[in-house]
Motif scaffolding. Structure first.
Motif, mmCIF file in Angstrom:
data_model
loop_
_atom_site.group_PDB
_atom_site.id
_atom_site.type_symbol
_atom_site.label_atom_id
_atom_site.label_comp_id
_atom_site.label_asym_id
_atom_site.label_seq_id
_atom_site.Cartn_x
_atom_site.Cartn_y
_atom_site.Cartn_z
ATOM 1 N N PRO A 1 0.801 -1.230 0.000
ATOM 2 C CA PRO A 1 0.000 0.000 0.000
ATOM 3 C C PRO A 1 0.832 1.277 0.000
ATOM 4 O O PRO A 1 0.450 2.265 -0.639
ATOM 5 C CB PRO A 1 -0.860 -0.127 1.260
ATOM 6 N N GLN A 2 1.960 1.287 0.700
ATOM 7 C CA GLN A 2 2.796 2.480 0.696
ATOM 8 C C GLN A 2 3.420 2.701 -0.674
ATOM 9 O O GLN A 2 3.486 3.835 -1.162
ATOM 10 C CB GLN A 2 3.896 2.368 1.757
ATOM 11 N N LEU A 3 3.849 1.635 -1.314
ATOM 12 C CA LEU A 3 4.380 1.749 -2.675
ATOM 13 C C LEU A 3 3.308 2.237 -3.625
ATOM 14 O O LEU A 3 3.554 3.107 -4.465
ATOM 15 C CB LEU A 3 4.935 0.394 -3.136
ATOM 16 N N ALA A 4 2.108 1.702 -3.495
ATOM 17 C CA ALA A 4 1.004 2.151 -4.353
ATOM 18 C C ALA A 4 0.762 3.642 -4.185
ATOM 19 O O ALA A 4 0.577 4.375 -5.173
ATOM 20 C CB ALA A 4 -0.265 1.368 -4.023
ATOM 21 N N ALA A 5 0.774 4.119 -2.946
ATOM 22 C CA ALA A 5 0.541 5.544 -2.694
ATOM 23 C C ALA A 5 1.623 6.402 -3.338
ATOM 24 O O ALA A 5 1.330 7.469 -3.911
ATOM 25 C CB ALA A 5 0.487 5.803 -1.193
ATOM 26 N N GLU A 6 2.872 5.947 -3.285
ATOM 27 C CA GLU A 6 3.967 6.703 -3.883
ATOM 28 C C GLU A 6 3.855 6.736 -5.401
ATOM 29 O O GLU A 6 4.098 7.776 -6.035
ATOM 30 C CB GLU A 6 5.303 6.091 -3.454
ATOM 31 N N VAL A 7 3.477 5.612 -6.001
ATOM 32 C CA VAL A 7 3.339 5.548 -7.458
ATOM 33 C C VAL A 7 2.177 6.415 -7.922
ATOM 34 O O VAL A 7 2.292 7.175 -8.896
ATOM 35 C CB VAL A 7 3.157 4.085 -7.912
ATOM 36 N N VAL A 8 1.053 6.337 -7.236
ATOM 37 C CA VAL A 8 -0.110 7.152 -7.598
ATOM 38 C C VAL A 8 0.214 8.639 -7.467
ATOM 39 O O VAL A 8 -0.134 9.448 -8.341
ATOM 40 C CB VAL A 8 -1.327 6.777 -6.732
ATOM 41 N N ALA A 9 0.888 9.018 -6.396
ATOM 42 C CA ALA A 9 1.240 10.425 -6.200
ATOM 43 C C ALA A 9 2.155 10.914 -7.311
ATOM 44 O O ALA A 9 1.982 12.038 -7.832
ATOM 45 C CB ALA A 9 1.910 10.610 -4.841
ATOM 46 N N ALA A 10 3.132 10.099 -7.697
ATOM 47 C CA ALA A 10 4.041 10.484 -8.777
ATOM 48 C C ALA A 10 3.290 10.629 -10.095
ATOM 49 O O ALA A 10 3.517 11.583 -10.858
ATOM 50 C CB ALA A 10 5.159 9.457 -8.912
ATOM 51 N N MET A 11 2.387 9.695 -10.382
ATOM 52 C CA MET A 11 1.598 9.763 -11.605
ATOM 53 C C MET A 11 0.720 11.002 -11.625
ATOM 54 O O MET A 11 0.687 11.738 -12.625
ATOM 55 C CB MET A 11 0.731 8.506 -11.748
ATOM 56 N N GLU A 12 0.011 11.248 -10.537
ATOM 57 C CA GLU A 12 -0.928 12.367 -10.507
ATOM 58 C C GLU A 12 -0.209 13.707 -10.635
ATOM 59 O O GLU A 12 -0.667 14.605 -11.349
ATOM 60 C CB GLU A 12 -1.750 12.309 -9.229
#
Length: 271
Positions: free
Chosen positions: A179-190
């Motif tokens: 979940p922490q990795l997902a949050a970092e990837v989503v934040a970078a994408m957005e």
């Protein structure tokens, strides 16, 4: 490294990029059985290896299919169950295109025996290679990061309403990734998408296909995401020859670079 079923370029980092729908080759005798429209291979994930060519400089391993999804869909389970029950989709060995038009001339669709033969000859070799690369990467780094790369026409009314967002990230609704990795990837994408004026969504119409769901096992050290891109952001999507458009692709590549840097740069917590 090359094989008759796929192309494989090994990197030394934890990132493995799978491109299961970029192939354009047809199995022997198949072209004569397809409709004229199907022979355009419209539903191909066109130019995906070129679009993600920058990932080689990140140490990524790149695995790309040579054969068309019209032969067998490598992002479906080999047993053929639907990825999206109750929604329109295409099957393991599809008999219609994304828009619902027939792939085959009358009476030319594959029977069960031919489907089984295609699974054995094309599906299994790709998945054996993918599993082996994930194991190799995991043995070296202690974990593996799988990025499943896709694209599709921006408008396919049979599959989704309106225009698809430019970037469609799938994490199997959170099941395939830390979940922490997902949050970092989503934040970078957005953040990168906003800077480029592009739209994005996470776990929208496309939450991840068989590859993301089957291989993404965070508890076992394999973290997987799928990206579905709107094709008009990097190519001419309407008619053959479906040309690559570097002028459009540059902006999209900047977003993908930011996203992949966040993904590939992650390390699991120690202790």
């Amino acid at each position: 490294m090359t094989d008759t079923i796929f192309d494989l370029e090994r990197g030394d980092g934890p990132l493995v990029v799978s491109m299961p729908h970029c192939g354009t080759e047809l199995s022997p005798g198949l072209a004569e059985r397809l409709t004229e429209e199907a022979l355009t291979l419209r539903d191909t994930d066109w130019h995906i290896p070129r679009l993600y060519g920058f990932a080689k400089d990140m140490g990524a391993t790149l695995l790309s299919a040579r054969y068309s999804r019209y032969v067998v869909d490598l992002n479906r389970a080999s047993t053929g169950e639907s990825l999206y029950p109750g929604q329109a989709t295409t099957g393991l060995c599809p008999d219609v295109m994304f828009d619902g038009t027939p792939l085959y001339r009358d009476g030319q669709a594959p029977d069960e025996a031919e489907v089984a033969q295609r699974v054995q000859g094309y599906w299994h070799p790709y998945h054996e290679a993918l599993a082996a690369e994930l194991e190799r990467v995991k043995a070296r780094h202690g974990f593996a990061l799988l990025y499943d790369a896709h694209s599709i026409r921006s408008h396919v009314p049979r599959l989704f309403d309106g225009r698809l967002p430019d970037l469609n990230l799938g994490t199997a609704r959170g099941a395939s990734i830390d979940p922490q990795l997902a949050a970092e990837v989503v934040a970078a994408m957005e953040s990168a998408a906003a800077a480029e004026g592009l739209t994005c969504v996470t776990n929208g119409r496309f939450v991840g296909g068989h590859i993301t769901r089957a291989y993404g096992q965070p508890a076992n050290g394999v973290h997987a995401i799928q990206m579905e891109l709107a094709q008009d952001r990097y190519m001419d999507e309407e008619a053959p020859p479906f040309a690559y458009r570097p002028d459009r692709a540059a902006s999209l590549q900047r977003v993908l670079t930011a996203l992949l840097n966040a993904f590939a740069g992650w390390r699991p917590a120690q202790g």
